[in-house]
Design an enzyme around this catalytic site. Sequence first.
Site, PDB file in Angstrom:
ATOM      1  N   THR A 112       5.976   3.266  25.089  1.00 43.38           N
ATOM      2  CA  THR A 112       6.554   2.210  25.930  1.00 43.38           C
ATOM      3  C   THR A 112       7.896   2.557  26.576  1.00 43.38           C
ATOM      4  O   THR A 112       8.031   2.471  27.795  1.00 43.38           O
ATOM      5  CB  THR A 112       6.651   0.874  25.174  1.00 43.38           C
ATOM      6  OG1 THR A 112       7.593   1.025  24.121  1.00 43.38           O
ATOM      7  CG2 THR A 112       5.295   0.437  24.659  1.00 43.38           C
ATOM      8  N   ASN A 126      12.052   1.564  17.107  1.00 47.55           N
ATOM      9  CA  ASN A 126      13.048   2.150  16.195  1.00 47.55           C
ATOM     10  C   ASN A 126      12.437   2.687  14.900  1.00 47.55           C
ATOM     11  O   ASN A 126      12.930   2.446  13.807  1.00 47.55           O
ATOM     12  CB  ASN A 126      14.144   1.128  15.866  1.00 47.55           C
ATOM     13  CG  ASN A 126      15.069   0.906  17.048  1.00 47.55           C
ATOM     14  OD1 ASN A 126      15.751   1.827  17.494  1.00 47.55           O
ATOM     15  ND2 ASN A 126      15.062  -0.301  17.573  1.00 47.55           N
ATOM     16  N   ALA A 162       6.221   2.249  20.308  1.00 46.91           N
ATOM     17  CA  ALA A 162       7.091   1.318  21.023  1.00 46.91           C
ATOM     18  C   ALA A 162       8.480   1.930  21.236  1.00 46.91           C
ATOM     19  O   ALA A 162       8.723   3.110  20.910  1.00 46.91           O
ATOM     20  CB  ALA A 162       7.145  -0.011  20.279  1.00 46.91           C
ATOM     21  N   HIS A 163       9.389   1.142  21.735  1.00 51.32           N
ATOM     22  CA  HIS A 163      10.710   1.626  22.201  1.00 51.32           C
ATOM     23  C   HIS A 163      11.549   2.317  21.113  1.00 51.32           C
ATOM     24  O   HIS A 163      11.493   1.979  19.939  1.00 51.32           O
ATOM     25  CB  HIS A 163      11.514   0.451  22.765  1.00 51.32           C
ATOM     26  CG  HIS A 163      11.818  -0.574  21.709  1.00 51.32           C
ATOM     27  ND1 HIS A 163      12.935  -0.520  20.929  1.00 51.32           N
ATOM     28  CD2 HIS A 163      11.116  -1.644  21.273  1.00 51.32           C
ATOM     29  CE1 HIS A 163      12.937  -1.521  20.075  1.00 51.32           C
ATOM     30  NE2 HIS A 163      11.833  -2.218  20.255  1.00 51.32           N
ATOM     31  N   ASP A 164      12.288   3.293  21.540  1.00 51.57           N
ATOM     32  CA  ASP A 164      13.321   3.958  20.726  1.00 51.57           C
ATOM     33  C   ASP A 164      12.779   4.663  19.481  1.00 51.57           C
ATOM     34  O   ASP A 164      13.486   4.788  18.488  1.00 51.57           O
ATOM     35  CB  ASP A 164      14.416   2.946  20.306  1.00 51.57           C
ATOM     36  CG  ASP A 164      15.109   2.344  21.518  1.00 51.57           C
ATOM     37  OD1 ASP A 164      15.707   3.114  22.292  1.00 51.57           O
ATOM     38  OD2 ASP A 164      15.034   1.119  21.716  1.00 51.57           O
TER      39      ASP A 164
END
Length: 194
Positions: free
Chosen positions: A120, A158, A138-140
């Site tokens: 993402t 994360n 997903a992000h990070d």
Amino acid sequence: MTKLIGIYGASGFGREVMPVARAQHPSGTRLVFIDDNAGNGDRQHSGHAILSWDDFTREATGRDAAVAVAIAASQVRERLTERCAAAGISICSISASNIVIGDNIVIGEGAILQPFAMLTADCRIGRGFHANIYSYVAHDCVIGDFVTFAPRVMCNGNVHIEDHAYIGTGAVLRQGTPEKPLVIGAGATVGMGA
Ligand code: UDP
């Protein structure tokens, strides 16, 4: 001469990857399987020759050639990636046409992104990553080398996954935070449905 692409592994995953590779590459490209047990069984699958490593390297000589290692076992994947490097054969990535890749995604060589995979935003992913069907990052997230996602892995934001971890089908990785990412250690196996 036409480009030559070898899908290393002619078993379950390799046979799933081949149609994705075929869709990605123009019709002039010669797509073959490479399998170290090529001598024991079928010589072709779905019209693609199954070659031994020696036969592949012979065909690759003096030609634009690359290999995608489509074997789920990550240690095997790394070993065969090194075999290609030693032979001067480049590693390529395979991506389904319907994957979703967001902004600031850095991804190492040799990734295989199967249909419906999503990456993402703002992720770093190492070499030889496999994202099987319907899995997402997903992000990070930070993902090491030769990490394997079975189908429908849900990796939330994360999360840090170290080298050679295997995440089983349908596992849900809870999100971490920027200060305290969720860490999956090197070589860990996360069970199916966990
Ligand atoms: N294989 C290979 N060289 C190796 C190890 C494995 O060519 O050093 C081939 C093996 O012969 C088999 C495939 O890779 O055809 C792995 O198949 P498997 O069903 O174990 O795994 P998957 O396809 O699910 O990754």
